[in-house]
Design a protein around this motif. Structure first.
Motif, PDB file in Angstrom:
ATOM      1  N   ASP A  23      44.218 -10.821 -13.993  1.00  0.00           N
ATOM      2  CA  ASP A  23      44.761 -10.230 -13.112  1.00  0.00           C
ATOM      3  C   ASP A  23      44.855 -10.876 -11.441  1.00  0.00           C
ATOM      4  O   ASP A  23      44.164 -11.922 -11.483  1.00  0.00           O
ATOM      5  CB  ASP A  23      44.404  -8.727 -12.753  1.00  0.00           C
ATOM      6  CG  ASP A  23      42.991  -8.683 -12.305  1.00  0.00           C
ATOM      7  OD1 ASP A  23      42.442  -9.688 -11.834  1.00  0.00           O
ATOM      8  OD2 ASP A  23      42.062  -7.510 -12.468  1.00  0.00           O
ATOM      9  N   GLU A  24      45.639 -10.380 -10.505  1.00  0.00           N
ATOM     10  CA  GLU A  24      45.946 -11.192  -9.257  1.00  0.00           C
ATOM     11  C   GLU A  24      44.568 -11.252  -8.573  1.00  0.00           C
ATOM     12  O   GLU A  24      44.438 -12.166  -7.962  1.00  0.00           O
ATOM     13  CB  GLU A  24      47.032 -10.479  -8.476  1.00  0.00           C
ATOM     14  CG  GLU A  24      48.351 -10.244  -9.002  1.00  0.00           C
ATOM     15  CD  GLU A  24      49.073 -11.684  -9.062  1.00  0.00           C
ATOM     16  OE1 GLU A  24      48.726 -12.423  -8.102  1.00  0.00           O
ATOM     17  OE2 GLU A  24      49.760 -11.825 -10.011  1.00  0.00           O
ATOM     18  N   ASP A  28      42.609 -14.737  -7.503  1.00  0.00           N
ATOM     19  CA  ASP A  28      42.242 -15.248  -5.986  1.00  0.00           C
ATOM     20  C   ASP A  28      40.639 -15.475  -5.836  1.00  0.00           C
ATOM     21  O   ASP A  28      40.035 -15.900  -4.872  1.00  0.00           O
ATOM     22  CB  ASP A  28      42.656 -14.131  -5.138  1.00  0.00           C
ATOM     23  CG  ASP A  28      44.017 -14.215  -4.982  1.00  0.00           C
ATOM     24  OD1 ASP A  28      44.732 -15.239  -4.909  1.00  0.00           O
ATOM     25  OD2 ASP A  28      44.575 -13.064  -4.818  1.00  0.00           O
ATOM     26  N   ARG A  39      43.931 -19.462  -8.825  1.00  0.00           N
ATOM     27  CA  ARG A  39      45.428 -19.634  -8.801  1.00  0.00           C
ATOM     28  C   ARG A  39      45.905 -21.021  -8.589  1.00  0.00           C
ATOM     29  O   ARG A  39      46.584 -21.615  -9.082  1.00  0.00           O
ATOM     30  CB  ARG A  39      46.094 -18.693  -7.973  1.00  0.00           C
ATOM     31  CG  ARG A  39      47.545 -18.453  -7.824  1.00  0.00           C
ATOM     32  CD  ARG A  39      48.057 -17.778  -6.536  1.00  0.00           C
ATOM     33  NE  ARG A  39      47.296 -16.366  -6.477  1.00  0.00           N
ATOM     34  CZ  ARG A  39      47.787 -15.538  -6.914  1.00  0.00           C
ATOM     35  NH1 ARG A  39      48.977 -15.462  -7.727  1.00  0.00           N
ATOM     36  NH2 ARG A  39      47.008 -14.113  -6.964  1.00  0.00           N
ATOM     37  N   GLU A  40      45.179 -21.639  -7.659  1.00  0.00           N
ATOM     38  CA  GLU A  40      45.560 -22.882  -7.209  1.00  0.00           C
ATOM     39  C   GLU A  40      45.169 -24.144  -8.286  1.00  0.00           C
ATOM     40  O   GLU A  40      45.944 -25.056  -8.306  1.00  0.00           O
ATOM     41  CB  GLU A  40      44.952 -23.269  -5.574  1.00  0.00           C
ATOM     42  CG  GLU A  40      45.672 -22.347  -4.315  1.00  0.00           C
ATOM     43  CD  GLU A  40      44.704 -22.360  -3.320  1.00  0.00           C
ATOM     44  OE1 GLU A  40      44.967 -21.596  -2.328  1.00  0.00           O
ATOM     45  OE2 GLU A  40      43.369 -22.787  -3.409  1.00  0.00           O
ATOM     46  N   ARG A  94      51.419 -20.922  -4.291  1.00  0.00           N
ATOM     47  CA  ARG A  94      52.229 -19.851  -3.279  1.00  0.00           C
ATOM     48  C   ARG A  94      53.570 -19.434  -3.655  1.00  0.00           C
ATOM     49  O   ARG A  94      54.173 -18.501  -3.338  1.00  0.00           O
ATOM     50  CB  ARG A  94      52.155 -20.354  -1.843  1.00  0.00           C
ATOM     51  CG  ARG A  94      50.839 -20.302  -1.374  1.00  0.00           C
ATOM     52  CD  ARG A  94      50.812 -20.445   0.365  1.00  0.00           C
ATOM     53  NE  ARG A  94      51.469 -21.731   0.686  1.00  0.00           N
ATOM     54  CZ  ARG A  94      50.826 -22.574   0.949  1.00  0.00           C
ATOM     55  NH1 ARG A  94      49.700 -22.864   0.878  1.00  0.00           N
ATOM     56  NH2 ARG A  94      51.345 -23.952   1.345  1.00  0.00           N
ATOM     57  N   GLU A  95      54.300 -20.176  -4.777  1.00  0.00           N
ATOM     58  CA  GLU A  95      55.584 -20.319  -5.082  1.00  0.00           C
ATOM     59  C   GLU A  95      55.866 -19.196  -6.083  1.00  0.00           C
ATOM     60  O   GLU A  95      56.991 -18.649  -6.193  1.00  0.00           O
ATOM     61  CB  GLU A  95      56.064 -21.683  -5.638  1.00  0.00           C
ATOM     62  CG  GLU A  95      56.117 -22.479  -4.577  1.00  0.00           C
ATOM     63  CD  GLU A  95      56.441 -24.025  -5.253  1.00  0.00           C
ATOM     64  OE1 GLU A  95      56.563 -24.100  -6.312  1.00  0.00           O
ATOM     65  OE2 GLU A  95      56.665 -24.916  -4.442  1.00  0.00           O
ATOM     66  N   LEU A  96      54.689 -18.755  -6.932  1.00  0.00           N
ATOM     67  CA  LEU A  96      54.858 -17.708  -8.010  1.00  0.00           C
ATOM     68  C   LEU A  96      53.641 -16.867  -7.931  1.00  0.00           C
ATOM     69  O   LEU A  96      52.562 -17.022  -7.570  1.00  0.00           O
ATOM     70  CB  LEU A  96      54.693 -18.540  -9.481  1.00  0.00           C
ATOM     71  CG  LEU A  96      55.922 -19.632  -9.452  1.00  0.00           C
ATOM     72  CD1 LEU A  96      55.570 -20.574 -10.804  1.00  0.00           C
ATOM     73  CD2 LEU A  96      57.279 -19.003  -9.836  1.00  0.00           C
ATOM     74  N   ASP A  97      54.131 -15.676  -8.429  1.00  0.00           N
ATOM     75  CA  ASP A  97      53.039 -14.733  -8.878  1.00  0.00           C
ATOM     76  C   ASP A  97      52.085 -15.214 -10.093  1.00  0.00           C
ATOM     77  O   ASP A  97      52.529 -15.966 -10.773  1.00  0.00           O
ATOM     78  CB  ASP A  97      53.382 -13.192  -8.721  1.00  0.00           C
ATOM     79  CG  ASP A  97      54.480 -13.059  -9.970  1.00  0.00           C
ATOM     80  OD1 ASP A  97      54.557 -13.811 -11.013  1.00  0.00           O
ATOM     81  OD2 ASP A  97      55.103 -12.018  -9.927  1.00  0.00           O
ATOM     82  N   GLY A  98      51.280 -14.328 -10.250  1.00  0.00           N
ATOM     83  CA  GLY A  98      50.420 -14.521 -11.416  1.00  0.00           C
ATOM     84  C   GLY A  98      50.980 -14.631 -12.710  1.00  0.00           C
ATOM     85  O   GLY A  98      50.878 -15.624 -13.362  1.00  0.00           O
ATOM     86  N   ALA A 100      54.222 -15.091 -13.512  1.00  0.00           N
ATOM     87  CA  ALA A 100      55.185 -16.218 -13.414  1.00  0.00           C
ATOM     88  C   ALA A 100      54.369 -17.566 -13.692  1.00  0.00           C
ATOM     89  O   ALA A 100      54.886 -18.540 -14.294  1.00  0.00           O
ATOM     90  CB  ALA A 100      55.958 -16.120 -12.335  1.00  0.00           C
ATOM     91  N   LEU A 101      53.326 -17.564 -12.834  1.00  0.00           N
ATOM     92  CA  LEU A 101      52.539 -18.899 -13.084  1.00  0.00           C
ATOM     93  C   LEU A 101      52.023 -19.390 -14.359  1.00  0.00           C
ATOM     94  O   LEU A 101      52.122 -20.491 -14.666  1.00  0.00           O
ATOM     95  CB  LEU A 101      51.298 -19.111 -11.855  1.00  0.00           C
ATOM     96  CG  LEU A 101      50.500 -20.341 -11.930  1.00  0.00           C
ATOM     97  CD1 LEU A 101      51.742 -21.621 -11.487  1.00  0.00           C
ATOM     98  CD2 LEU A 101      49.169 -20.097 -10.716  1.00  0.00           C
TER      99      LEU A 101
END
Length: 222
Positions: A23-24, A28, A39-40, A94-98, A100-101
């Motif tokens: 999850d989000e 992080d 995420r990064e 930063r370009e996509l949410d979880g 989508a990434l």
């Protein structure tokens, strides 16, 4: 080439399966690849996994000049290059949410594998560092990137490592230059990879044995 292709496919598929349940908040979490979050770091892995698409669309160099171990040379990853790599991963995250990434990671590695399958035998590619490499050798570096950073992601997410047998074999072979691990160490492949990539420290006895064995210590970048 076939064993490396299998390793790349298996490791990417496994990473994608794990990440579909993240999850989000988990994305992080911090990682030991500072200053990246999960995420990064995933954004970095996504870019690395898909890099062959553009490389195979470009003209082929006349001959290979660097192998997979040479690609991970310490001199290549200067502070400025490393800083740019870190900034790129953070910016792309930063370009996509979880979801989508994760979906884009799946798209990227599958597109890369399609490009590999369409390439002629003996194809040579040029890396973003300017190295001319045989396609199979560069694909080995992608297995290293996805597999080793998968260990970082597993640690950050408090999961058991999911390194696949095929990827573990490719990475271990690169680290040992195809030689057997000295039996006195008692390491399995996962332990070897963790130790040789700095994910777990060496004690003095292990360091002496490793130095005598001449294992390759690789410098990691994208």
């Amino acid at each position: 080439m076939e064993s490396v292709r299998t390793a790349f496919r298996d490791e990417c598929e496994r990473l994608g399966e794990v990440l579909r349940g993240v999850d989000e908040v988990d994305l992080d979490r911090p990682t030991d690849c500072r200053p990246w979050t999960v995420r990064e770091l995933l954004a970095h892995v996504r870019s690395g996994a898909g890099r062959l698409v553009d490389m195979l669309a470009a003209p082929a160099p006349p001959r290979a000049e660097v192998d997979a171990a040479g690609y991970f040379g310490a001199a290549k990853f200067t502070p400025s290059v490393d800083a740019a790599r870190v900034d790129s991963g953070r910016r792309e995250a930063r370009e996509l949410d979880g979801p989508a990434l994760v979906a884009d990671f799946d798209r990227a590695w599958r597109a890369a594998l399609d490009a590999v399958d369409a390439a002629p035998p003996g194809r040579v590619v040029r890396t973003r560092h300017g190295d001319a490499m045989a396609l199979g050798e560069f694909l080995r570096t992608r297995v290293v990137e996805v597999g080793v950073h998968g260990l970082d992601l597993a640690a950050a997410l408090d999961r058991r490592p999911w390194l696949t047998p095929a990827a573990a074999a490719v990475v271990a072979d690169l680290l040992t230059d195809g030689r057997a691990v000295p039996p006195g160490l008692g390491w399995d492949r996962l332990t070897l990879i963790r130790k040789a990539t700095g994910r777990v420290g060496l004690d003095d006895r292990e360091r002496a044995v490793v130095d005598a064995a001449g294992f390759r210590w690789l410098s990691f970048g994208g």
